[in-house]
Scaffold this motif. Structure first.
Motif, PDB file in Angstrom:
ATOM      1  N   ALA A 159       0.839  -1.190   0.000  1.00 35.39           N
ATOM      2  CA  ALA A 159       0.000   0.000   0.000  1.00 35.39           C
ATOM      3  C   ALA A 159       0.876   1.243   0.000  1.00 35.39           C
ATOM      4  O   ALA A 159       2.087   1.171   0.174  1.00 35.39           O
ATOM      5  CB  ALA A 159      -0.912  -0.006   1.224  1.00 35.39           C
ATOM      6  N   ALA A 160       0.248   2.403  -0.186  1.00 32.58           N
ATOM      7  CA  ALA A 160       0.977   3.655  -0.269  1.00 32.58           C
ATOM      8  C   ALA A 160       1.778   3.904   0.996  1.00 32.58           C
ATOM      9  O   ALA A 160       2.889   4.428   0.969  1.00 32.58           O
ATOM     10  CB  ALA A 160      -0.009   4.798  -0.508  1.00 32.58           C
ATOM     11  N   ASP A 218       2.981   2.705 -11.458  1.00 34.88           N
ATOM     12  CA  ASP A 218       1.897   3.226 -10.629  1.00 34.88           C
ATOM     13  C   ASP A 218       0.636   2.410 -10.849  1.00 34.88           C
ATOM     14  O   ASP A 218       0.127   2.334 -11.960  1.00 34.88           O
ATOM     15  CB  ASP A 218       1.646   4.694 -11.001  1.00 34.88           C
ATOM     16  N   GLU A 266      -2.251   2.927  -9.765  1.00 33.48           N
ATOM     17  CA  GLU A 266      -3.439   3.777  -9.819  1.00 33.48           C
ATOM     18  C   GLU A 266      -4.076   3.757 -11.206  1.00 33.48           C
ATOM     19  O   GLU A 266      -3.413   4.011 -12.214  1.00 33.48           O
ATOM     20  CB  GLU A 266      -3.053   5.218  -9.458  1.00 33.48           C
ATOM     21  N   GLY A 279      -4.325  -2.352 -10.539  1.00 35.45           N
ATOM     22  CA  GLY A 279      -4.707  -1.627  -9.329  1.00 35.45           C
ATOM     23  C   GLY A 279      -6.118  -1.971  -8.879  1.00 35.45           C
ATOM     24  O   GLY A 279      -6.392  -2.142  -7.689  1.00 35.45           O
ATOM     25  N   SER A 315      -0.840  -0.094  -4.097  1.00 39.95           N
ATOM     26  CA  SER A 315      -0.636   1.022  -5.018  1.00 39.95           C
ATOM     27  C   SER A 315       0.755   1.043  -5.615  1.00 39.95           C
ATOM     28  O   SER A 315       1.019   1.808  -6.519  1.00 39.95           O
ATOM     29  CB  SER A 315      -0.928   2.342  -4.314  1.00 39.95           C
ATOM     30  N   LYS A 316       1.676   0.246  -5.065  1.00 40.41           N
ATOM     31  CA  LYS A 316       3.027   0.261  -5.641  1.00 40.41           C
ATOM     32  C   LYS A 316       3.784  -1.004  -5.256  1.00 40.41           C
ATOM     33  O   LYS A 316       3.334  -1.788  -4.406  1.00 40.41           O
ATOM     34  CB  LYS A 316       3.782   1.484  -5.144  1.00 40.41           C
TER      35      LYS A 316
END
Ligand SMILES: Nc1ncnc2c1ncn2[C@@H]1O[C@H](COP(=O)(O)OP(=O)(O)OP(=O)(O)O)[C@@H](O)[C@H]1O
Ligand SMILES: Nc1ncnc2c1ncn2[C@@H]1O[C@H](COP(=O)(O)OP(=O)(O)OP(=O)(O)O)[C@@H](O)[C@H]1O
Ligand SMILES: [Mg+2]
Ligand SMILES: [Mg+2]
Lengths: 303, 269, 264, 257, 257
Positions: A117-118, A256, A258, A263, A270-271
């Motif tokens: 996650a972010a 990315d 997103e 995603g 997210s990455k």
């Protein structure tokens, strides 16, 4: 590799002079590989199954960054993947949690990334479920019951419970009867149907099952949850040209999630997050060690 | 044909007329085209092909010597698997007989039955083993019953299809002779068809039996163990010597099956 | 002979009565015991029916939303199946001649049978891994795996069909002094052609469905798509895929029937 | 009594193979049908019990009209017609006794057929008939272990086991040696007499036909062109029956060329 | 010239079927072998080209000793012996022409055999022979579409296609009508004369045998007990050849019972 001073648990094909527990890049340039076509394979086990086409945006990104053609294969056998990398037929690979140490030691895989996650969170949890009206309240109460593990080689479905439960007061096989259900789904459905009294399962799998209405969440109760385990590791082969390896890593870390299909599919991701085998897999190695697993080419699996 | 043309002896003959020949060449070209199209998707990396023997040797080398240390549990699993495969095959054979009968063009009572029969056979084959396993685990609960029923359902398509083809290949004359005796359909089947398909019957049943031995990997899916689970476990942990041991055990069983079937076939051929 | 017999018994399968009844008893006991020990809980079955219905109710109506995925997977599988079938038949036919006791000499016969038995003993998963190691992931490995998989089946059944041919025709060719190949082409091939076509088409659809095997080598096509649909509990999509497979195989069935009738 | 009226048979869309053929066979007659290859002899016999579906015409056996019978009735009616085939049509993998008893399949229960528990009466009858043609000692042999001649005798016995009201035989002696042929022909003749059983035989051996038949029917191109006592079959009649065989015409042309 | 000396054949461990049999056939003789069912006629013929492996004895055709030939030589030697079978042994699914040309398989290349590109000379020869027996118009028909008689004629032509040095025929006329039988028998006789080809025929029809043969050989229980001109075959000789047939003995007992 004959003049190798230190190789730890690695197979004789590989060498680990720097002690990071993964195979070193060969020093002899002749042994480096710089293929025109990168082969990338991915096997879901504890991760949810995905359709091959969702990887398209990432593959395009990888091709662009490395300047190579990339062939992607959604594979259904970890062993096939490990053996393919060992034979030089596979350059970039996603190995699931349990098989990753085998890949590192038998095939010279070098784990470097994981989906997260972010905020840098990653991984899935091991959860123990029982029927909602059951008198089992905590792990200790499993004593004397019928508990479904998934299969002998599964990390979350068998090896982790075997390693962790004694600390919680029950020893599988000794204090309760272990029944192999075959898969996480089967374990869960078995609990719902009352075929098993309880079952340790992977959070990702049961979440998705609940989402699809395969069972009624009111029918079951969660009695315990582990700390997160790492999910699928992404690896390069140890003998890739260092420049190429750098490009590949760059491609992963600059991707990315997103707004891509990838995603959408992996919620909360997210990455790609950098990891090392030495650190993030320590818990898995520990679990496997306590279960007597060895990573020799013959890799005797004990229970 | 007139006498005229017969007076001069011909020295020309060809198997097919021009039209037939064109059609055949057309068919051949089409086939080649299709195969070519299929080939186009294969990108063979030839360097790997040349290297293949040494890579295969790597694997076989690691299989040697087979590891008998786990033999007791292998034998136990295989005994269980044999039981399951035998039961499942037997039941499937019995169920597939009437289906084969209606799915064979020369015995089917009518077109409708023919397609019903074919549909049953095709569904049995096309539905994935995993699906059958899942369905029957839900019904019977985890365990070998679900495994047996799943394997059985899966086998019906195979057995029915091959037996149906054997029925299509029988000699019609004895059937005709019994029809002339005024025997009923069922008795004709019993006396004129069954004896003729007996050899195929044994061959197909034994063949399916040993496929089922291997197919018993599905037993793992339903939580019922069996040799498939041991094999899968050994593969997952890269325990190749044990894999070799399992393979040798299966080989021994297939040989036994072969001996039994050739004995039975000799008796009935 | 003064009186005419009025009883008759079919000569038994095994002449020795002790052996015979022993064998019958053994078989009977085996079945009673194995069947009796099967744990079937009928209450569980009754419960299970409704639960199965719940699980699979998601399959209706079938969903063709991902038709593109279905189509691509299907084409990939079709290509592999065609190659594997052509390759499998090409390998199996000579092998079948080798393994037919009435055509081949003893050592060749044993060799042929041996190859077939080994091909049948190797679990497809192992064969798949071997070929992945050999030629890497992809359709080539898939086709090779399925070729091996076909051998055990096509070559065996074909060999058995060859052993059942009317040998008179072979004798006729032999007495004309025909060579080995010519004898096979004239006296044997025409007799086994319907079976060969049947097996070939069966193999084609079997290869089309051989998802487990081909998924391992990363060339899963429709099979892998189906497995994924299952893994994701997209039962409606899984049903759609299964329906397409059933439909296609029914068509191949009709084609097979037609060809077999034509050459019968 | 078998009465065939205006029987026509056409395979597919070709010329009719039987052309409005009339034939009546009564009582204990042994009738031989002769004619060249392709004249329609086998077709005629096979039309009688509707193994071949007649195109038009009527076939009446002792009051039963065969051409209009439904499936079930036809099956019962066929039991009344015994048939011996040109190619034996035995079931190779069964024993001689089973083959012989298969002639009774129309009468016995399915269970008896399945378990091979044939009625004693049938077994006695089978042994009697088998003794008569000399194959009783083969009862337990598999049919495909017998020589051609022996096989045909099994076929004859099978047909007789039906206790038929009429017996049809398509070249029953084609592959028998002359002595055995004689035995079978005289057996058939005796049966015709004893059981008051009309017998129709397709036969190529005219000498035999003349010796054993009460009546000879000569066919050509789907028509009956001779129907009389054996004595009346002379050189001229023979020539007419076998003359103009297309094969022969061509053969002569070919030989001349 | 075919010289058979002390030929013995024993199937498995039973009694010998042929017992030290001697037979010499020369020039353009048409020799008929008669004998009851099981006397060993077919076995004798099949031993000659070693379709059945003789147990002991010698078979010599125009200087070639057959019993000692290796596989390859045997194949070449077999081309010199034409054979017509009791059960036709045609390849049902192939056309008549392909069946006929299969008699040439020993001569043409495998490739020509596979592609069906037969030499013109062979095709002409085939048409000639087919005309002669009246089946030329069937060249493109599948063998299984023919009547029994027609099928046997294809078998005869196939054997002749080999341009053999000797022709063996196992009941070549068993299912032919008398005219066609006559044609084939006279064809065989003519060929024996024209091509100076010895012909050996197993035959049940003694009348035919007497009419067309130059010589008659009578077999009983694996031995030759009569070997003379057809005229010499009288009632007594016939009785001896066919007497004591086990089948017949039993049949009489059965009939008496
Ligand atoms: N099933 C069939 N389909 C088409 N034509 C057929 C069929 N059966 C027979 N015929 C044709 O009908 C004609 C008569 O055949 P049939 O068998 O009745 O002759 P036959 O007199 O019995 O000859 P043979 O003496 O050779 O047995 C022949 O021209 C034959 O080719
Ligand atoms: N392959 C075989 N194996 C064992 N016994 C055989 C075999 N072939 C023939 N026999 C036996 O050999 C004997 C002679 O058979 P053969 O076929 O030569 O007789 P035949 O004179 O040609 O009879 P028919 O006139 O009925 O054709 C018979 O008793 C037969 O049962
Ligand atoms: Mg006929
Ligand atoms: Mg014979």
């Amino acid at each position: 590799a004959e003049d190798c001073a230190e190789r730890g648990a690695l197979d004789t094909l590989y060498c680990d002079a720097n002690g990071d527990l993964v195979a070193d890049t060969p020093t002899d340039p002749a042994k480096l590989s710089n293929p025109d076509t990168l082969v990338f394979a991915y096997t879901p086990v504890e991760d949810p199954a995905v359709y091959a086409d969702i990887w398209e945006p990432f593959i395009a990104h990888l091709e662009e960054t490395t300047g190579k053609d990339v062939q992607f294969f959604a594979v259904q056998s970890n062993s096939a993947e490990v053996e393919a990398m060992r034979s030089g037929r596979l350059h970039v690979a996603g190995f699931s949690t349990g098989p990753t140490p085998f890949a590192v030691n038998l095939a010279g895989a070098v784990p470097f990334a994981i989906m997260g996650a972010a905020d840098g969170q990653f991984g899935y949890k091991l959860q123990v479920f029982t029927q909602a009206d059951s008198d089992i309240k905590e792990v200790k109460d499993l004593a004397g019951r019928r508990v479904a593990h998934t299969s002998p080689t599964s990390n979350s479905g068998n090896q982790a419970p075997r390693a962790l439960f004694p600390g919680l007061g029950v020893e599988p096989d000794k204090d309760y009867e272990v029944v192999y259900s075959g898969s996480h789904d089967q374990s869960m459905l078995g609990v719902v149907a009352g075929d098993y009294d309880a079952a340790p399962v992977a959070s990702e799998v049961v979440d998705r099952m609940a989402e699809r209405g395969l069972y009624d969440t009111d029918d079951v109760r969660k009695i315990w949850e582990s700390d997160p385990f790492p999910t699928t590791s992404f690896n390069v082969a140890h003998n890739l040209d260092p420049e190429l390896t750098a490009k590949i890593k760059e491609a992963f870390f600059t991707f990315d999630f997103e707004g891509t299909k990838l995603g959408d599919e992996f919620e909360g991701v997210s990455k790609f997050i950098p990891i090392t085998y030495k650190d993030q897999w320590a818990v898995i190695r520990q679990i496997q060690a306590s279960n007597g697993v060895e990573y020799t080419p013959q890799g005797l699996a004990g229970n | 044909m007139t006498n005229q043309s017969l007076n001069q002896t011909l020295d020309h003959w060809s198997r097919f007329t021009l039209r037939q020949r064109l059609m055949r060449y057309g068919g051949l070209a089409l086939t080649l085209l299709i195969v070519g199209w299929a080939l186009s998707s294969i990108d063979v990396i030839w360097a790997w092909v040349w290297d293949a023997p040494s890579q295969m040797a790597d694997l076989f080398g690691r299989m040697m010597p087979p590891d008998p240390s786990n033999l007791p549990s292998i034998l136990e699993a295989i005994w269980q698997t044999v039981n399951i495969a035998t039961l499942a095959t037997m039941i499937a054979v019995v169920v597939s007989l009437p289906v084969a009968y209606i799915a064979a063009q020369n015995t089917t009572p009518n077109k409708f039955a023919l397609w019903v029969g074919r549909f049953i056979l095709v569904s049995s084959r096309s539905v994935n083993t995993i699906i059958w396993a899942l369905l029957f685990v839900a019904i019977f609960g985890p365990g070998i019953v679900a495994g047996i029923v799943a394997i059985m359902f899966r086998s019906i398509g195979f057995l029915g299809k091959l037996l149906g083809e054997a029925i299509e290949e029988i000699d019609r004359k004895p059937v005709e002779a019994l029809e002339a005796c005024g025997a009923s359909r069922f008795k004709i089947v019993l006396y004129a068809i069954v004896p003729q398909v007996m050899p195929a019957f044994f061959a197909v049943a034994i063949l399916r039996w040993d496929i089922n031995l291997r197919e018993s990997t599905v037993l793992g899916l339903v939580g019922a163990g069996g040799i498939g689970m041991i094999l899968q476990g050994a593969i997952d942990t890269f325990n190749w010597p044990e894999v070799a041991m399992v393979l040798l055990t299966i080989l021994a069983l297939v040989v036994v099956g072969e001996v039994v079937s050739s004995f039975l076939r000799k008796k009935v051929l | 002979m003064s009186t005419v017999k009025d009883t008759w018994k079919k000569p038994p399968f095994i002449a020795n009565p002790v052996m015979r009844y022993g064998l019958y008893a053994a078989v009977a006991i085996y079945f009673v015991v194995t069947l009796a020990t099967l744990p079937i809980d009928w209450d569980r079955v009754a419960d299970g029916m409704s639960r199965a219905q719940r699980i699979f109710s998601g399959a209706f109506p079938p969903s063709f939303d991902r038709a593109g995925l279905l189509f691509d997977g299907f084409m990939e599988s079709l290509k592999i199946a065609i190659l594997a079938t052509v390759g499998g038949i090409a390998v199996s036919v000579p092998l079948a001649f080798m393994a037919a006791g009435n055509i081949a000499v003893k050592p060749v016969y044993l060799l042929g049978r041996g190859i077939i038995i080994v091909a049948r003993s190797f679990h497809p998963v192992i064969v798949a891994i071997i070929f992945v190691k050999a030629v890497g992931f992809g359709p080539f490995a898939g086709a090779l795996t399925l070729v091996v998989y076909s051998i055990g089946f096509v070559a065996k059944l074909l060999a058995e069909r060859i052993e059942e041919i009317d040998f008179g025709q072979v004798e006729a060719m032999r007495s004309a002094g025909a060579g080995f190949i010519a004898t096979l082409a004239y006296a044997v091939m025409p007799q086994i052609m319907p079976r060969l076509v049947g097996l070939g088409i069966y193999q084609l659809d079997s290869n089309l469905r051989a998802s487990a095997v081909v998924g391992i080598v990363g060339a899963g096509g429709i099979g892998a798509t189906l497995a994924n649909a299952f893994g994701r509990y997209d039962y409606d999509f899984a049903l759609a895929i299964t329906m397409v497979i059933v439909g296609v195989i029914l068509i191949s069935e009709a084609v097979s029937g037609f060809i077999r009738k034509r050459i019968a | 009594m078998l009465e065939i009226t205006k029987l026509t048979k056409r395979y597919g869309s070709g010329d009719p193979v039987l052309k409005e053929l009339d034939l009546t066979v009564e009582g204990d007659q042994l009738t031989s049908v002769i004619g060249s290859s392709g004249a329609g002899k086998s077709t005629l016999l096979r039309c009688i019990n509707r193994l071949v579906e007649p195109t038009s015409g009527s076939i009446n056996l002792n009051g039963t009209e065969f051409t209009t019978l439904g499936r079930r009735d036809l099956r019962a009616a066929r039991r009344r017609i015994g048939m011996v085939f040109q190619g034996f049509n035995l079931i190779d993998r069964l024993t001689v006794m089973e083959n012989v008893q298969s002639g009774r399949l129309g009468y016995i229960s399915t269970w008896a057929a399945l378990t091979r528990r044939y009625p004693r009466e049938d077994i006695r009858h089978a042994y009697e008939l088998m003794e008569r043609v000399g194959i009783a000692h083969y009862a337990d042999k598999r049919a495909d272990e017998l020589s051609g001649g022996e096989r045909q005798r099994v076929g004859v016995v099978r047909a007789l086991m039906q206790r038929p009201e009429i017996l049809l035989a398509d070249e029953p002696t084609a592959s028998l040696d002359p002595k055995t042929s004689e035995q079978i022909m005289s057996l058939l003749r005796d049966l015709a007499n004893e059981l008051n059983l009309p017998v129709i035989i397709n036969i190529h051996n005219v000498t035999e036909a003349k010796e054993y038949s009460d009546r000879i029917v000569g066919m050509r191109y789907g028509r009956i062109i001779f129907d009389d006592l054996p004595d009346q079959l002379g050189k001229d009649e023979m020539d007419e029956i076998y003359a103009g065989v297309p094969a022969e015409d061509r053969a002569e042309v070919g030989a001349a060329a």
